[in-house]
Design an enzyme around this catalytic site. Structure first.
Site, PDB file in Angstrom:
ATOM      1  N   PRO A 261      19.150  28.677  23.417  1.00 31.85           N
ATOM      2  CA  PRO A 261      18.504  27.488  23.987  1.00 31.85           C
ATOM      3  C   PRO A 261      19.238  26.020  23.468  1.00 31.85           C
ATOM      4  O   PRO A 261      19.444  26.197  22.253  1.00 31.85           O
ATOM      5  CB  PRO A 261      17.097  27.498  23.653  1.00 31.85           C
ATOM      6  CG  PRO A 261      16.887  28.469  22.366  1.00 31.85           C
ATOM      7  CD  PRO A 261      18.107  29.531  22.571  1.00 31.85           C
TER       8      PRO A 261
ATOM      9  N   CYS B 175      33.506  -0.828  34.139  1.00 32.18           N
ATOM     10  CA  CYS B 175      33.920  -1.381  35.448  1.00 32.18           C
ATOM     11  C   CYS B 175      33.818  -0.196  36.443  1.00 32.18           C
ATOM     12  O   CYS B 175      35.130   0.264  36.649  1.00 32.18           O
ATOM     13  CB  CYS B 175      35.341  -1.722  35.344  1.00 32.18           C
ATOM     14  SG  CYS B 175      35.377  -3.050  34.120  1.00 32.18           S
TER      15      CYS B 175
HETATM   16  N1  LLP Z   1      24.457  29.125  26.740  1.00 32.36           N
HETATM   17  C1  LLP Z   1      25.558  29.315  27.387  1.00 32.36           C
HETATM   18  C2  LLP Z   1      26.711  30.311  27.717  1.00 32.36           C
HETATM   19  C3  LLP Z   1      25.606  27.923  28.255  1.00 32.36           C
HETATM   20  O1  LLP Z   1      26.706  27.699  29.022  1.00 32.36           O
HETATM   21  C4  LLP Z   1      24.597  26.710  28.075  1.00 32.36           C
HETATM   22  C5  LLP Z   1      24.712  25.576  28.393  1.00 32.36           C
HETATM   23  C6  LLP Z   1      23.713  27.227  27.070  1.00 32.36           C
HETATM   24  C7  LLP Z   1      23.749  28.403  26.509  1.00 32.36           C
HETATM   25  C8  LLP Z   1      22.581  26.307  26.807  1.00 32.36           C
HETATM   26  O2  LLP Z   1      21.885  25.660  27.846  1.00 32.36           O
HETATM   27  P1  LLP Z   1      20.356  25.013  27.828  1.00 32.36           P
HETATM   28  O3  LLP Z   1      19.197  25.796  27.120  1.00 32.36           O
HETATM   29  O4  LLP Z   1      20.699  23.890  27.035  1.00 32.36           O
HETATM   30  O5  LLP Z   1      20.141  24.720  29.159  1.00 32.36           O
HETATM   31  N2  LLP Z   1      25.520  18.840  30.530  1.00 32.36           N
HETATM   32  C9  LLP Z   1      24.425  19.326  31.289  1.00 32.36           C
HETATM   33  C10 LLP Z   1      23.910  20.714  30.831  1.00 32.36           C
HETATM   34  C11 LLP Z   1      25.225  21.824  30.920  1.00 32.36           C
HETATM   35  C12 LLP Z   1      24.628  23.097  30.142  1.00 32.36           C
HETATM   36  C13 LLP Z   1      26.118  23.757  30.010  1.00 32.36           C
HETATM   37  N3  LLP Z   1      25.786  25.115  29.387  1.00 32.36           N
HETATM   38  C14 LLP Z   1      23.385  18.421  31.271  1.00 32.36           C
HETATM   39  O6  LLP Z   1      23.535  17.404  30.870  1.00 32.36           O
HETATM   40  O7  LLP Z   1      22.327  18.534  31.990  1.00 32.36           O
END
Ligand code: LLP
Length: 419
Positions: A276, A344
């Protein structure tokens, strides 16, 4: 859990026992501010929800890679999910002997794989056959054995924003579920590879957690198949993705998630690894920004602030919603504003159509930016990256300094005379 970190008391806003105005006064704006208590509460909350499961929480470093924040996770016995050599070096900077690291990502380079092998990480989450071969060759050269999981793409719709959905067969991630067993067989025959797990990550910001069940069912049937092929594993990595509420969205309760793990995966008696990011850090951070100008026209009103899309990309990139609170004036209003930065580009906005009072010099809080806020920020428009500040009870202190102009030109200035 996952409550707002902001507390209002007689017209003053606090994080823990610190007035936000004091932070703005001392460190200026724009600035990221985090609550240590909120981070610890989230970790404890997830750890206790999983208490009767043999598990390891590997914090997704990409969500927030500040060293002081990684240290909090280390001190809470978490491992880390990394996606680059840089993230590995960050983790090793706070914990030089950390072996609870899983390495995800579709494009691991030779030098990244070497560094990971030399630091005995827990597992490579392998995303292609070519990557598997590359890891085996490098392990052989270094006389090592690489521990690997195969990241399975279960072809499950995570029902989230298409840019952050990863578990569909059109996405670049993982091995198609139908090819996973044959790749495991190939891996089992490689001398410098040790199969230790299976892995899956279907996407990020899932508010309805039920798609996880489809993924767990597919993982379970693959584990059955592995067992019948005498391929044994030690852990099941179920990825990250648990969402948070940005705009009063309803999020499935965490118990529902835990029950799904128990129902489909507990019978295998393996360690459950979770990755997470957002769930642990998203609500712990806000961004302070100063109102520079109010620009009104007949058909549109703008609040122009000193923060911009380079400081917080999520609204521009995903049209993401972040609550905005005017710390200087919380009265209701019938006037609607777009909150925009000085960059911009028309895409440079932090929020659209918000009903608020705003005057020059007001301080606004952009909420829930602890995850994918600072970590996605850039220097676009030659804007120094903004400071990060930690609040811990009645203390607050810098955990990253505001960049200055010299930082921005450091890698160019000495080359100027050559051009
Ligand atoms: N594991 C893997 C292989 C991942 O690609 C990701 C996130 C996570 C874990 C963690 O996911 P989480 O628990 O945070 O949902 N920039 C985007 C989110 C990109 C997520 C990419 N991978 C945003 O601002 O919403």
């Amino acid at each position: 859990m996952n409550k707002s970190i902001l507390r209002q008391e007689s017209n003053q806003y606090f994080i823990e026992d610190v007035k936000l105005n004091d932070i703005a006064q001392k460190f200026g704006t724009p600035a990221y501010v985090y609550s240590k208590k909120n981070i610890l509460d989230q970790i404890n909350f997830l750890q206790s929800a999983l208490s009767d499961i043999d598990h390891l929480i590997c914090f997704a470093v990409k969500a927030n890679s500040n060293l002081s924040i990684l240290k909090i996770f280390k001190e809470s016995d978490c491992g880390f999910d990394i996606v680059s050599g840089g993230e590995l070096q960050r983790v090793l900077t706070v914990d030089s002997s950390n072996s609870k690291i899983v390495f995800s990502g579709v494009g691991k380079t030779v030098s990244e794989i070497e560094m990971a092998l030399n630091n005995n990480i827990l597992a490579f989450n392998v995303e292609s056959e070519e990557e598997l071969i590359r890891i085996n060759n490098i392990s052989k050269r270094l006389s090592k054995t690489a521990k690997i999981s195969i990241r399975v793409n279960p072809n499950v719709d995570a029902k989230t924003h298409p840019y952050i959905s990863t578990g569909l067969k059109d996405n670049k991630f993982g091995i198609d579920e139908t090819n996973a067993i044959s790749l495991y067989k190939k891996a089992a025959a490689l001398e410098h590879i040790k199969i230790t797990g299976i892995d899956c990550h279907i996407g990020s910001q899932l508010t309805d957690l039920s798609p996880f069940e489809d993924a767990f069912i597919k993982l379970a049937s693959l584990i059955d198949e592995l067992e019948s092929n005498q391929i044994s594993i030690e852990h099941i990595d179920i990825g990250g993705g648990i969402g948070i509420s940005y705009n009063n969205e309803e999020i499935s309760p965490i118990d529902f998630y835990v029950q799904m793990i128990k129902k489909h995966l507990l019978k295998y008696n393996k360690k459950i690894i979770l990755e997470p990011g957002r769930f642990l850090i998203g609500k712990a951070g806000l961004m302070l920004t100063n109102v520079e100008f109010i620009k009104k026209s007949d058909h549109k009103n703008f609040v122009i602030v000193d923060a911009a899309m380079n400081d917080l990309m999520r609204p521009s990139l995903y049209n993401a919603f972040h609550e905005v609170i005017n710390l200087s004036n919380s009265k209701e209003s019938n006037d609607s504003f777009d909150i925009v930065g000085p960059i911009c580009e028309t895409g440079d906005f932090l929020a659209k159509e918000r009903y608020m009072h705003a005057n020059q010099g007001d301080i606004l809080a952009i909420m829930d930016v602890g995850a994918y806020g600072f970590s996605m920020s850039s220097n676009y428009n030659t804007r120094p990256r903004i400071p990060e500040i930690m609040v811990d009870q009645d203390n607050f202190y810098l955990i990253r300094e505001r960049e200055n102009f010299s930082d921005l030109i450091a890698h160019e200035e000495k080359l100027l005379e050559r051009s």
